[in-house]
Design a protein around this motif. Structure first.
Motif, mmCIF file in Angstrom:
data_model
loop_
_atom_site.group_PDB
_atom_site.id
_atom_site.type_symbol
_atom_site.label_atom_id
_atom_site.label_comp_id
_atom_site.label_asym_id
_atom_site.label_seq_id
_atom_site.Cartn_x
_atom_site.Cartn_y
_atom_site.Cartn_z
ATOM 1 N N LEU A 8 0.829 -1.204 0.000
ATOM 2 C CA LEU A 8 0.000 0.000 0.000
ATOM 3 C C LEU A 8 0.860 1.249 0.000
ATOM 4 O O LEU A 8 1.845 1.331 0.735
ATOM 5 C CB LEU A 8 -0.901 0.031 1.249
ATOM 6 C CG LEU A 8 -2.026 -0.976 1.311
ATOM 7 C CD1 LEU A 8 -2.743 -0.866 2.641
ATOM 8 C CD2 LEU A 8 -3.003 -0.747 0.184
ATOM 9 N N GLU A 12 -2.878 5.619 -0.486
ATOM 10 C CA GLU A 12 -3.944 4.609 -0.459
ATOM 11 C C GLU A 12 -4.314 4.267 0.981
ATOM 12 O O GLU A 12 -5.487 4.107 1.306
ATOM 13 C CB GLU A 12 -3.489 3.351 -1.213
ATOM 14 C CG GLU A 12 -4.490 2.212 -1.199
ATOM 15 C CD GLU A 12 -5.816 2.518 -1.889
ATOM 16 O OE1 GLU A 12 -6.782 1.777 -1.631
ATOM 17 O OE2 GLU A 12 -5.903 3.481 -2.685
ATOM 18 N N ARG A 15 -6.439 7.025 2.332
ATOM 19 C CA ARG A 15 -7.773 6.971 1.740
ATOM 20 C C ARG A 15 -8.624 5.908 2.444
ATOM 21 O O ARG A 15 -9.777 6.145 2.775
ATOM 22 C CB ARG A 15 -7.672 6.668 0.239
ATOM 23 C CG ARG A 15 -9.036 6.745 -0.483
ATOM 24 C CD ARG A 15 -8.986 6.174 -1.892
ATOM 25 N NE ARG A 15 -8.748 4.743 -1.963
ATOM 26 C CZ ARG A 15 -9.664 3.797 -1.662
ATOM 27 N NH1 ARG A 15 -10.865 4.127 -1.284
ATOM 28 N NH2 ARG A 15 -9.348 2.520 -1.745
ATOM 29 N N ARG A 16 -8.024 4.753 2.679
ATOM 30 C CA ARG A 16 -8.767 3.671 3.340
ATOM 31 C C ARG A 16 -9.133 4.039 4.780
ATOM 32 O O ARG A 16 -10.215 3.723 5.262
ATOM 33 C CB ARG A 16 -7.957 2.369 3.308
ATOM 34 C CG ARG A 16 -7.898 1.753 1.924
ATOM 35 C CD ARG A 16 -7.215 0.416 1.951
ATOM 36 N NE ARG A 16 -7.116 -0.154 0.620
ATOM 37 C CZ ARG A 16 -6.645 -1.356 0.377
ATOM 38 N NH1 ARG A 16 -6.209 -2.120 1.383
ATOM 39 N NH2 ARG A 16 -6.580 -1.811 -0.855
ATOM 40 N N GLU A 19 -11.957 6.458 4.616
ATOM 41 C CA GLU A 19 -13.165 5.734 4.231
ATOM 42 C C GLU A 19 -13.745 4.974 5.427
ATOM 43 O O GLU A 19 -14.962 4.999 5.660
ATOM 44 C CB GLU A 19 -12.818 4.762 3.096
ATOM 45 C CG GLU A 19 -14.012 4.187 2.390
ATOM 46 C CD GLU A 19 -13.566 3.325 1.208
ATOM 47 O OE1 GLU A 19 -13.343 2.117 1.437
ATOM 48 O OE2 GLU A 19 -13.426 3.874 0.092
ATOM 49 N N ALA A 20 -12.899 4.324 6.197
ATOM 50 C CA ALA A 20 -13.354 3.588 7.381
ATOM 51 C C ALA A 20 -13.920 4.556 8.421
ATOM 52 O O ALA A 20 -14.949 4.287 9.059
ATOM 53 C CB ALA A 20 -12.218 2.771 7.969
#
Length: 140
Positions: A8, A12, A15-16, A19-20
């Motif tokens: 990763l 990224e 971003r994750r 998002e979480a």
């Protein structure tokens, strides 16, 4: 992590994580909204129950006043006399009298009968001049 996954990148990963966090915030928001809706519904239900309980107590007091015989009322409605008396106790005699008078007014009021509208067109499946009868003609 399998050998086919690419490592990763920091972008990224960020971003994750965002998002979480957004998903968690959305779930908390939905939970709070659900809580408020259920609490409002419960408050409305409690108010409706209180109103219904009051109406029941008033109806019991009116019935006891009209019949003048708690045992007879108990047998008619299949509720023990002590329970009827307990329900009627908080209702004042004046309020019971008002309920009785209201019942009398409703009983004296003439019932309105619904009449079919003359302007309503006949059903489409009937031929002109044919009428709707509740029973088919009986042949002798």
């Amino acid at each position: 992590m399998s050998t086919t996954d690419l490592p990763l990148t920091p972008a990224e990963l960020r971003r994750r994580v965002r998002e979480a966090a957004a998903l968690g915030a959305k779930v908390r928001e939905l939970a709070a909204t659900n809580l408020l809706a259920k609490r409002t519904a419960a408050a409305k239900a409690a108010t409706a129950k209180e109103k219904a309980d009051l109406e029941v107590r008033e109806a019991v007091a009116a019935a006891l006043r009209l019949f003048g015989d708690g045992q007879l009322v108990s047998e008619l409605v299949n509720i023990p006399v002590p329970e009827l008396e307990r329900d009627a106790k908080p209702v004042t005699a004046a309020r019971a009298k008002e309920v009785v008078e209201s019942l009398r007014k409703n009983a004296e009021r003439p019932r309105s009968r619904r009449r079919p509208k003359a302007s309503a067109p006949p059903p489409e499946h009937l031929a002109e001049g044919e009428s709707v009868t509740p029973f088919p003609p009986h042949e002798v």
